[in-house]
Design a protein around this motif. Structure first.
Motif, mmCIF file in Angstrom:
data_model
loop_
_atom_site.group_PDB
_atom_site.id
_atom_site.type_symbol
_atom_site.label_atom_id
_atom_site.label_comp_id
_atom_site.label_asym_id
_atom_site.label_seq_id
_atom_site.Cartn_x
_atom_site.Cartn_y
_atom_site.Cartn_z
ATOM 1 N N LEU A 127 0.864 -1.333 -0.040
ATOM 2 C CA LEU A 127 0.007 0.015 0.014
ATOM 3 C C LEU A 127 0.710 1.408 0.004
ATOM 4 C CD1 LEU A 127 -3.178 0.292 0.248
ATOM 5 C CD2 LEU A 127 -2.317 -1.765 0.464
ATOM 6 N N LEU A 128 2.081 1.129 0.399
ATOM 7 C CA LEU A 128 2.739 2.327 0.074
ATOM 8 C C LEU A 128 3.080 3.072 -1.292
ATOM 9 C CD1 LEU A 128 5.542 1.478 3.160
ATOM 10 C CD2 LEU A 128 4.070 3.780 3.035
ATOM 11 N N SER A 129 3.002 2.174 -2.281
ATOM 12 C CA SER A 129 2.924 2.442 -3.581
ATOM 13 C C SER A 129 1.800 1.860 -4.529
ATOM 14 C CB SER A 129 4.541 2.057 -4.060
ATOM 15 O OG SER A 129 4.420 0.694 -4.035
ATOM 16 N N ALA A 130 0.673 2.119 -4.047
ATOM 17 C CA ALA A 130 -0.354 1.494 -4.716
ATOM 18 C C ALA A 130 -1.132 2.526 -5.382
ATOM 19 C CB ALA A 130 -1.294 0.722 -3.913
ATOM 20 N N GLU A 131 -0.707 3.560 -5.928
ATOM 21 C CA GLU A 131 -1.436 4.769 -6.489
ATOM 22 C C GLU A 131 -2.304 4.143 -7.695
ATOM 23 O OE1 GLU A 131 -1.853 7.968 -5.615
ATOM 24 O OE2 GLU A 131 -1.136 6.925 -3.864
ATOM 25 N N PRO A 132 -2.010 2.998 -8.448
ATOM 26 C CA PRO A 132 -2.906 2.443 -9.401
ATOM 27 C C PRO A 132 -4.221 2.099 -8.802
ATOM 28 C CG PRO A 132 -0.750 1.655 -10.018
ATOM 29 C CD PRO A 132 -0.552 2.396 -8.573
ATOM 30 N N LEU A 133 -4.403 1.925 -7.550
ATOM 31 C CA LEU A 133 -5.501 1.421 -6.667
ATOM 32 C C LEU A 133 -6.266 2.570 -6.243
ATOM 33 C CD1 LEU A 133 -4.982 -1.765 -4.890
ATOM 34 C CD2 LEU A 133 -6.230 -1.587 -6.637
ATOM 35 N N ALA A 134 -5.708 3.767 -6.376
ATOM 36 C CA ALA A 134 -6.302 4.982 -5.692
ATOM 37 C C ALA A 134 -7.799 5.243 -5.891
ATOM 38 C CB ALA A 134 -5.432 6.231 -5.923
ATOM 39 N N PRO A 135 -8.127 5.084 -7.259
ATOM 40 C CA PRO A 135 -9.541 5.749 -7.526
ATOM 41 C C PRO A 135 -10.482 4.369 -7.003
ATOM 42 C CG PRO A 135 -8.272 5.977 -9.359
ATOM 43 C CD PRO A 135 -7.403 5.157 -8.562
ATOM 44 N N PHE A 136 -10.155 3.476 -6.879
ATOM 45 C CA PHE A 136 -11.072 2.408 -6.396
ATOM 46 C C PHE A 136 -11.142 2.024 -4.893
ATOM 47 C CE2 PHE A 136 -8.509 1.211 -10.199
ATOM 48 C CZ PHE A 136 -9.425 1.273 -11.225
ATOM 49 N N ILE A 137 -10.373 2.493 -4.112
ATOM 50 C CA ILE A 137 -10.487 2.510 -2.605
ATOM 51 C C ILE A 137 -10.589 3.596 -1.872
ATOM 52 C CG2 ILE A 137 -9.074 1.530 -0.634
ATOM 53 C CD1 ILE A 137 -9.254 -0.512 -2.824
ATOM 54 N N ASP A 138 -11.701 3.460 -0.943
ATOM 55 C CA ASP A 138 -12.155 4.715 -0.028
ATOM 56 C C ASP A 138 -11.000 4.927 0.949
ATOM 57 O OD1 ASP A 138 -14.516 4.833 -1.275
ATOM 58 O OD2 ASP A 138 -15.289 3.402 0.084
ATOM 59 N N VAL A 139 -10.359 4.075 1.501
ATOM 60 C CA VAL A 139 -9.332 4.208 2.687
ATOM 61 C C VAL A 139 -8.262 3.210 2.391
ATOM 62 C CG1 VAL A 139 -9.092 4.325 5.161
ATOM 63 C CG2 VAL A 139 -11.133 5.235 4.203
ATOM 64 N N MET A 140 -7.081 3.887 2.564
ATOM 65 C CA MET A 140 -5.911 2.825 2.577
ATOM 66 C C MET A 140 -5.139 3.092 4.127
ATOM 67 S SD MET A 140 -3.914 3.216 -1.050
ATOM 68 C CE MET A 140 -4.672 3.057 -2.577
ATOM 69 N N ALA A 141 -5.101 1.966 4.448
ATOM 70 C CA ALA A 141 -4.206 1.850 5.942
ATOM 71 C C ALA A 141 -2.738 1.337 5.614
ATOM 72 C CB ALA A 141 -4.996 0.746 6.692
ATOM 73 N N ILE A 142 -1.926 2.480 5.879
ATOM 74 C CA ILE A 142 -0.380 2.123 5.610
ATOM 75 C C ILE A 142 0.027 1.591 7.108
ATOM 76 C CG2 ILE A 142 -0.206 3.257 3.414
ATOM 77 C CD1 ILE A 142 0.622 5.691 4.984
ATOM 78 N N GLY A 143 0.884 0.544 7.042
ATOM 79 C CA GLY A 143 1.701 0.196 8.089
ATOM 80 C C GLY A 143 0.844 -0.951 8.904
ATOM 81 N N ASP A 144 1.249 -1.329 10.079
ATOM 82 C CA ASP A 144 0.540 -2.342 10.862
ATOM 83 C C ASP A 144 -0.793 -2.090 11.166
ATOM 84 O OD1 ASP A 144 3.331 -3.612 10.892
ATOM 85 O OD2 ASP A 144 3.503 -2.813 12.926
ATOM 86 N N GLY A 145 -1.529 -3.069 10.910
ATOM 87 C CA GLY A 145 -3.185 -2.855 10.972
ATOM 88 C C GLY A 145 -3.483 -3.290 12.245
ATOM 89 N N GLU A 146 -2.830 -3.645 13.288
ATOM 90 C CA GLU A 146 -3.710 -4.214 14.625
ATOM 91 C C GLU A 146 -4.120 -2.885 15.331
ATOM 92 O OE1 GLU A 146 -0.089 -7.013 14.478
ATOM 93 O OE2 GLU A 146 -0.393 -5.005 13.918
ATOM 94 N N GLU A 147 -3.825 -1.663 15.284
ATOM 95 C CA GLU A 147 -4.284 -0.606 15.656
ATOM 96 C C GLU A 147 -5.177 0.140 14.761
ATOM 97 O OE1 GLU A 147 -1.270 1.484 17.654
ATOM 98 O OE2 GLU A 147 -0.827 -0.096 19.317
#
Length: 884
Positions: free
Chosen positions: A147-167
């Motif tokens: 997700l740190l370089s997923a700009e091709p997905l940007a128009p399709f995703i509402d929210v991106m979580a970058i890093g550890d997801g536990e919190e």
């Protein structure tokens, strides 16, 4: 989807009947989350991240997380033809009816699979097209290592979580629950979500004037979203009761022992973006391991980390774990080891159990190139590791290499083959180790010192692979495997792309590009056609970048500074020879920007408890001894390989104290378990029950577990059995009381059998047969079944031609039908028949299709048959013979 299971290949993958799944009363659920993995079930169920999030969400009262994987193409065709939506595995809930759909994005080649799943769910592909009401369409979020370089997905995703997801995920779901209660719009939620550390909202950035530059933020407090980490992973929740898969690429207990790596390999995206190195405590791992094994019943453990061998307390961990493994015949796997990262004592203890595969990653053949990439591995280290494997009984090893690395020459390619030959011949004059070299073309990744380098063309990739193939040709005990160059080209196109590539992703998906990480069916053509239609040049994305210039991902903060990456690039490409950089865990700090120090704070987003960011180790130095090789008078390494003997199994584990036959049902969704899946399910269930199983001997000791005839997939039964042999006395009541099986599998009785008896299957079995309508909506009139059975029974013989491994074979199957009758009413009836297997055994499904052939061809009839085995028929003589 559930009613369509008979039409699916591998239907058990979509039945949600695994042990460990979470089921809650719908009345108590306020928030539903679908955790989506955009690949097949086998791959998704190997992914530890989804298991961690599944446990975190489901432990919150009122929240429910369920799983969904990308269905295979054949399943998607069935869904579309029946106008059925993609649903969750546990409760068969349509994805569009959930509150949140969360994708785990682990690599770039799964981008089109995300669109594939959204389309099957009936959810608008683009965020801009989704309704503002959060109750009409779920919130689409994504997280994971890509997700740190997923700009091709940007128009399709509402929210991106970058890093550890536990919190991040619980905080985002708490906000979503608040938004649903207050009836916020989607836009209001996204604006509020930007304030959560680790959240990136693509729609809050505008397109830049130049496509090579990063997007422009709309909010000053969301100008540079930063990666968020759990600074102390020992405090992070870990799922002890995991969903145990019916089949997976890595079908074992995966236990994360550390996160992050500071070795500094200059090609490695994960090594740079998962910093710092954080180890779980030794006692915490051992406690978690004990609980996980008790809850899952796995017979293999895999310790996971980016660099398992660098875990500071690995020796203590392995020796403590292997004591339990020996007592319960559980094997230990250390995947993708760093060369020289485990010592003799660990190898010796692992060899005493089942020897799992060994994979080492030298990455490059020559020392010069290993220094360029900062691998920190010498040829002497590799040969010594190979010799130690030979000495402890291993005879196979896999070596990972990359081609196309910066500054690589043909001499470096030739060095790969030479190094493999040296590993093969590590025991001079003794047995050879079989070496499999796995070669992957190098792809420059963002946030690495090589992010500015060019990727070699597919034509040059093929030339270098052909060079290697020629060097391996005719070499005994050497095998070569390689990645598809066109697939690596696609990875290169997507990994450093800007938002313009989103149109390419959608166009390629519409041209049929899905499951692009699988060699079977992969085709670069739709991608190249899509790029041409969108007016984009592939060379612009795979070519070199200008060091220091803005990049499409420069608006995101990975934690590692560009200054550090540029310094490492200069050290790699130094014209006087590459300079290596030591591991900052045990060496000097190189000021990469990730950790808190006296000079400056960490560049990362702070966690909820504001814990300082830095390397966290169990010990200040690794607890293993560093062995140096011994040399003979000719300067050759000394190797004393052991004979390839079976592992030592404790004598007590092979004792055969008593044998039991356990009768059970196999109804409902459990009827879709294949025989191999059933065997794995029962093996784990018996281990979870804590029953003292007896084991076989040999290279792969297994529980002494046997079965009757295999039941075809989709056929139900009220009378199935399996036989277990125990090494200690246990009562029948204990066996039935401690054994928990999947839904539809209930223990009906347990009977003692003579020890060492050969348990024979029943010579005849009774079945009930119904036939569904062609659309599977209900049962047909019984008259068609009755007519077919009357005709079949009246014939003196019935030839049936079937395919076998030796070709087509014809048999007279008329003697199989011993008796039959019609039961029930005309519109709700069935046929009861007895199959006699004494002269010939045929799959009962195949027999029914043959008998009902006047009603249609077999491929149309099979999904419509509802067959239930009701009884296994033994005569007294059969019972006596069954206990020979």
């Amino acid at each position: 989807m559930r009613e369509l299971l008979p039409l699916f290949p591998k239907p058990s993958r979509y039945a949600g009947l695994e042990d460990g799944v979470c089921r809650k009363n719908p009345v108590d659920v306020r928030l539903t989350v679908a955790l989506a993995f955009p690949d097949t079930y086998e791959v998704g169920m190997s992914y530890l991240g989804q298991k961690i999030l599944y446990g975190i969400v489901n432990r919150v009262p009122g929240w429910l997380a369920e799983r969904v994987m990308a269905p295979e193409r054949e399943v998607a065709d069935v869904l579309r033809s029946r106008k059925a939506p993609l649903c969750t595995l546990e409760s068969d809930t349509p994805l569009a009816a959930t509150n949140c759909l969360a994708f785990s994005v682990t690599h770039e080649l799964c981008y089109t699979n995300i669109l594939y799943m959204l389309d099957l769910a009936g959810i608008p592909l683009r965020a801009a097209d989704r309704p503002q009401s959060l109750r009409q369409c779920p919130l689409i979020i994504a997280g994971g290592g890509a997700l740190l370089s997923a700009e091709p997905l940007a128009p399709f995703i509402d929210v991106m979580a970058i890093g550890d997801g536990e919190e991040i995920l619980p905080e985002l779901l708490t906000l979503l629950e608040k938004a649903l209660d207050a009836d916020w719009t989607r836009g209001r939620l996204l604006e509020e979500a930007r304030l959560i550390p680790g959240i990136y909202v693509p729609s809050l950035f505008d397109d830049p004037p130049s496509p090579d530059r990063p997007p422009i933020p709309r909010f000053f407090d969301h100008a540079r979203p930063a990666r968020r980490i759990v600074a102390d992973i020992d405090k992070a929740p870990y799922p002890t009761r995991q969903v145990t898969p019916l089949g997976a690429v890595h079908n074992r207990l995966s236990l994360e022992i550390a996160r992050g790596c500071t070795r500094g390999c200059r090609f490695c995206h994960a090594g740079m973006t998962y910093r710092p190195a954080r180890e779980r405590s030794l006692q915490g791992i051992l406690d978690t391991l004990r609980e996980c094994l008790a809850c899952t019943g796995f017979d293999e453990i895999s310790f996971l980390s980016l660099s398992v061998g660098d875990f500071s307390a690995l020796k203590g961990l392995c020796l403590s774990s292997l004591e339990r493994c020996a007592a319960e015949q559980i094997s230990l796997c250390l995947p993708s080891l760093r060369v020289g990262s485990i010592d003799d004592e660990i190898m010796e203890r692992m060899a005493a159990l089942r020897r799992t595969g060994v994979t080492l990653a030298p990455e490059a053949g020559s020392q010069r190139l290993r220094d360029v990439i900062n691998k920190g591995v010498t040829e002497e280290d590799l040969l010594l590791h190979a010799q130690k494997l030979l000495e402890h009984g291993w005879r196979q090893v896999k070596l990972y290499f990359m081609i196309g690395l910066p500054t690589e020459t043909d001499d470096d390619i030739a060095a790969i083959a030479e190094l493999c030959r040296k590993v093969r011949d590590a025991a001079r004059g003794g047995p050879r180790v079989t070496v499999t070299a796995a070669v992957a073309p190098f792809t420059p990744k963002p946030f690495t010192p090589f992010q500015w380098e060019a990727q070699i063309s597919p034509e040059e990739m093929r030339r270098r692979i052909q060079l290697l193939r020629g060097l391996f040709k005719g070499q005994k005990c050497l095998k070569l495997r390689w990645h598809e160059p066109d697939m690596c080209l696609l990875e290169g196109l997507l990994s450093r792309a800007d938002r313009r590539m989103a149109d390419v992703v959608e166009t390629a998906w519409r041209k049929g590009a899905v499951f692009c990480s699988w060699a079977d069916g992969f085709d670069i053509a739709p991608w190249l056609a899509a790029m041409k239609e969108c007016g984009l040049d592939p060379q612009r994305y795979t070519g070199p970048r200008i060091p220091g210039a803005p990049l499409p991902w420069s608006h995101l903060e990975a934690g590692i500074s560009e200054e550090f990456l540029l310094r490492e690039r200069e050290r790699a490409l130094d014209p006087d020879g590459a300079k290596t950089t030591e591991d900052c865990r045990y060496g000097v700090c190189r000021q990469c920007g990730v950790c808190d120090d006296k000079a400056s704070p960490s560049r990362l987003a702070r966690g909820r408890d504001n814990t300082p960011v830095g390397n966290r180790l169990n010990l200040p130095r690794r607890d293993q001894k560093t062995h140096r090789p011994a040399y003979d008078e000719r300067g050759h390494m000394v190797c004393r390989p052991s004979p390839n003997k079976p592992p030592n199994i404790e004598q007590s584990l092979a004792v055969k104290a008593e044998t039991w036959r356990v009768w059970h049902t196999k109804a409902g969704t459990s009827s879709f378990l294949s025989q191999l899946e059933l065997q794995a399910v029962l093996d784990r269930a018996l281990r979870r029950a804590g029953l003292p199983l007896a084991f076989s001997r040999g290279f792969h000791p297994l529980p002494l577990l046997s079965f009757g005839r295999a039941l075809p997939v989709g056929v139900e039964s009220l009378a199935e059995w399996f036989v277990i042999t125990l090494r200690q006395a246990v009562s029948a009541e204990e066996i039935s009381g401690r054994l928990f099986l999947p839904p539809g599998m209930d223990v009906t009785r347990v009977e003692r059998m003579p020890v060492r008896a050969r348990i024979l299957p029943a010579p005849a079995e009774k079945f009930n047969l119904r036939l569904m309508n062609a659309d599977l909506s209900g049962m047909t009139d019984i008259s068609g079944l009755v007519h077919c059975f009357e005709t079949f029974a009246a014939r003196p013989s019935f030839a049936c031609v079937r395919a076998t491994k030796k070709g087509a074979r014809g048999d007279d199957i008329r003697p199989i039908l011993s008796s039959w009758r019609a039961d029930g009413e005309r519109n709700a009836g069935f046929v009861t028949f007895v199959a006699d297997w004494r002269t010939l055994y045929l799959s009962p499904l195949a027999f029914c299709c043959a008998a009902l052939s006047p009603l249609g061809p077999e491929d149309e009839l099979r999904p419509r048959l509802r067959l239930v085995k009701t009884e296994q028929l033994f005569t007294q003589a059969d019972m006596d013979r069954g206990c020979e």
